[in-house]
Design a protein around this motif. Structure first.
Motif, PDB file in Angstrom:
ATOM      1  N   LYS A   1      35.651  45.433  32.161  1.00  0.00           N
ATOM      2  CA  LYS A   1      35.198  46.158  30.974  1.00  0.00           C
ATOM      3  C   LYS A   1      34.908  45.235  29.796  1.00  0.00           C
ATOM      4  N   GLY A   2      35.429  44.014  29.818  1.00  0.00           N
ATOM      5  CA  GLY A   2      35.183  43.085  28.718  1.00  0.00           C
ATOM      6  C   GLY A   2      33.699  42.762  28.598  1.00  0.00           C
ATOM      7  N   LEU A   3      33.222  42.569  27.380  1.00  0.00           N
ATOM      8  CA  LEU A   3      31.789  42.326  27.156  1.00  0.00           C
ATOM      9  C   LEU A   3      31.262  41.119  27.919  1.00  0.00           C
ATOM     10  N   ASP A   4      32.085  40.094  28.067  1.00  0.00           N
ATOM     11  CA  ASP A   4      31.639  38.892  28.772  1.00  0.00           C
ATOM     12  C   ASP A   4      31.883  38.957  30.271  1.00  0.00           C
ATOM     13  N   GLY A   5      32.554  40.020  30.741  1.00  0.00           N
ATOM     14  CA  GLY A   5      32.831  40.147  32.165  1.00  0.00           C
ATOM     15  C   GLY A   5      33.713  39.022  32.656  1.00  0.00           C
ATOM     16  N   TYR A   6      33.680  38.780  33.944  1.00  0.00           N
ATOM     17  CA  TYR A   6      34.412  37.665  34.538  1.00  0.00           C
ATOM     18  C   TYR A   6      33.822  37.385  35.909  1.00  0.00           C
ATOM     19  N   ASN A   7      34.302  36.354  36.561  1.00  0.00           N
ATOM     20  CA  ASN A   7      33.777  35.944  37.864  1.00  0.00           C
ATOM     21  C   ASN A   7      34.258  36.939  38.926  1.00  0.00           C
ATOM     22  N   ILE A   8      33.525  38.021  39.061  1.00  0.00           N
ATOM     23  CA  ILE A   8      33.952  39.153  39.885  1.00  0.00           C
ATOM     24  C   ILE A   8      33.726  38.878  41.376  1.00  0.00           C
ATOM     25  N   PRO A   9      34.783  38.992  42.175  1.00  0.00           N
ATOM     26  CA  PRO A   9      34.630  38.791  43.617  1.00  0.00           C
ATOM     27  C   PRO A   9      33.876  39.951  44.283  1.00  0.00           C
ATOM     28  N   MET A  10      33.215  39.641  45.343  1.00  0.00           N
ATOM     29  CA  MET A  10      32.497  40.655  46.119  1.00  0.00           C
ATOM     30  C   MET A  10      33.459  41.735  46.615  1.00  0.00           C
ATOM     31  N   THR A  11      34.681  41.347  46.947  1.00  0.00           N
ATOM     32  CA  THR A  11      35.657  42.323  47.438  1.00  0.00           C
ATOM     33  C   THR A  11      35.986  43.366  46.369  1.00  0.00           C
ATOM     34  N   THR A  12      35.969  42.975  45.112  1.00  0.00           N
ATOM     35  CA  THR A  12      36.221  43.912  44.019  1.00  0.00           C
ATOM     36  C   THR A  12      35.054  44.887  43.888  1.00  0.00           C
ATOM     37  N   ILE A  13      33.844  44.365  43.952  1.00  0.00           N
ATOM     38  CA  ILE A  13      32.666  45.234  43.904  1.00  0.00           C
ATOM     39  C   ILE A  13      32.706  46.211  45.075  1.00  0.00           C
ATOM     40  N   TYR A  14      33.019  45.713  46.257  1.00  0.00           N
ATOM     41  CA  TYR A  14      33.097  46.560  47.446  1.00  0.00           C
ATOM     42  C   TYR A  14      34.147  47.663  47.271  1.00  0.00           C
ATOM     43  N   SER A  15      35.313  47.314  46.742  1.00  0.00           N
ATOM     44  CA  SER A  15      36.387  48.305  46.560  1.00  0.00           C
ATOM     45  C   SER A  15      35.973  49.408  45.601  1.00  0.00           C
ATOM     46  N   ILE A  16      35.282  49.034  44.529  1.00  0.00           N
ATOM     47  CA  ILE A  16      34.812  50.034  43.573  1.00  0.00           C
ATOM     48  C   ILE A  16      33.751  50.918  44.220  1.00  0.00           C
ATOM     49  N   CYS A  17      32.811  50.306  44.915  1.00  0.00           N
ATOM     50  CA  CYS A  17      31.755  51.093  45.584  1.00  0.00           C
ATOM     51  C   CYS A  17      32.343  52.025  46.638  1.00  0.00           C
ATOM     52  N   ARG A  18      33.314  51.544  47.383  1.00  0.00           N
ATOM     53  CA  ARG A  18      33.955  52.387  48.403  1.00  0.00           C
ATOM     54  C   ARG A  18      34.621  53.589  47.738  1.00  0.00           C
ATOM     55  N   PHE A  19      35.358  53.357  46.651  1.00  0.00           N
ATOM     56  CA  PHE A  19      36.022  54.443  45.931  1.00  0.00           C
ATOM     57  C   PHE A  19      35.000  55.435  45.365  1.00  0.00           C
ATOM     58  N   GLU A  20      33.875  54.926  44.917  1.00  0.00           N
ATOM     59  CA  GLU A  20      32.831  55.757  44.307  1.00  0.00           C
ATOM     60  C   GLU A  20      31.877  56.364  45.346  1.00  0.00           C
ATOM     61  N   ASN A  21      32.117  56.087  46.636  1.00  0.00           N
ATOM     62  CA  ASN A  21      31.239  56.550  47.713  1.00  0.00           C
ATOM     63  C   ASN A  21      29.803  56.070  47.509  1.00  0.00           C
ATOM     64  N   TYR A  22      29.680  54.816  47.144  1.00  0.00           N
ATOM     65  CA  TYR A  22      28.396  54.172  46.899  1.00  0.00           C
ATOM     66  C   TYR A  22      28.213  53.073  47.920  1.00  0.00           C
TER      67      TYR A  22
END
Length: 102
Positions: free
Chosen positions: A62-83
């Motif tokens: 949520k921070g404006l500058d973000g961070y070095n987000i791992p693919m596994t984190t993106i995957y976990s969010i997409c899985r939870f969101e059914n995306y």
């Protein structure tokens, strides 16, 4: 400064910008507000439990500058969101293009 160092610096700047844009995109798409699969608003802590991601990681995203987000984190969010990842990255590319530059 050597050409190789200059190239690495440019790549690092691009990577930082892509990570920032990814985090901003995720926060805007999924965290405003946090919702469960039924569309009901939930707390950040409840969302983190549903995704299997720590609440502090969600705060970093949520921070404006973000961070070095791992693919596994993106995957976990997409899985939870059914995306699907395909749908997620397709929407991301529509918003930010395919040639992100500082």
């Amino acid at each position: 400064m050597s050409k190789e160092t200059s190239n690495k610096d440019e790549i690092n700047k691009i990577n930082a910008l892509v990570n920032k844009y990814l985090c901003n995109f995720i926060a805007k798409k999924f965290f405003s507000p946090f919702c469960n699969q039924d569309g009901q608003e939930i707390s950040q802590n409840e969302y983190s439990i549903g995704c299997g991601i720590t609440s502090s990681t969600l705060s970093k995203i949520k921070g404006l500058d973000g961070y070095n987000i791992p693919m596994t984190t993106i995957y976990s969010i997409c899985r939870f969101e059914n995306y699907s990842l395909e749908e997620f990255f397709s929407e991301f590319e529509k918003e930010y293009g395919t040639n992100i530059r500082p």
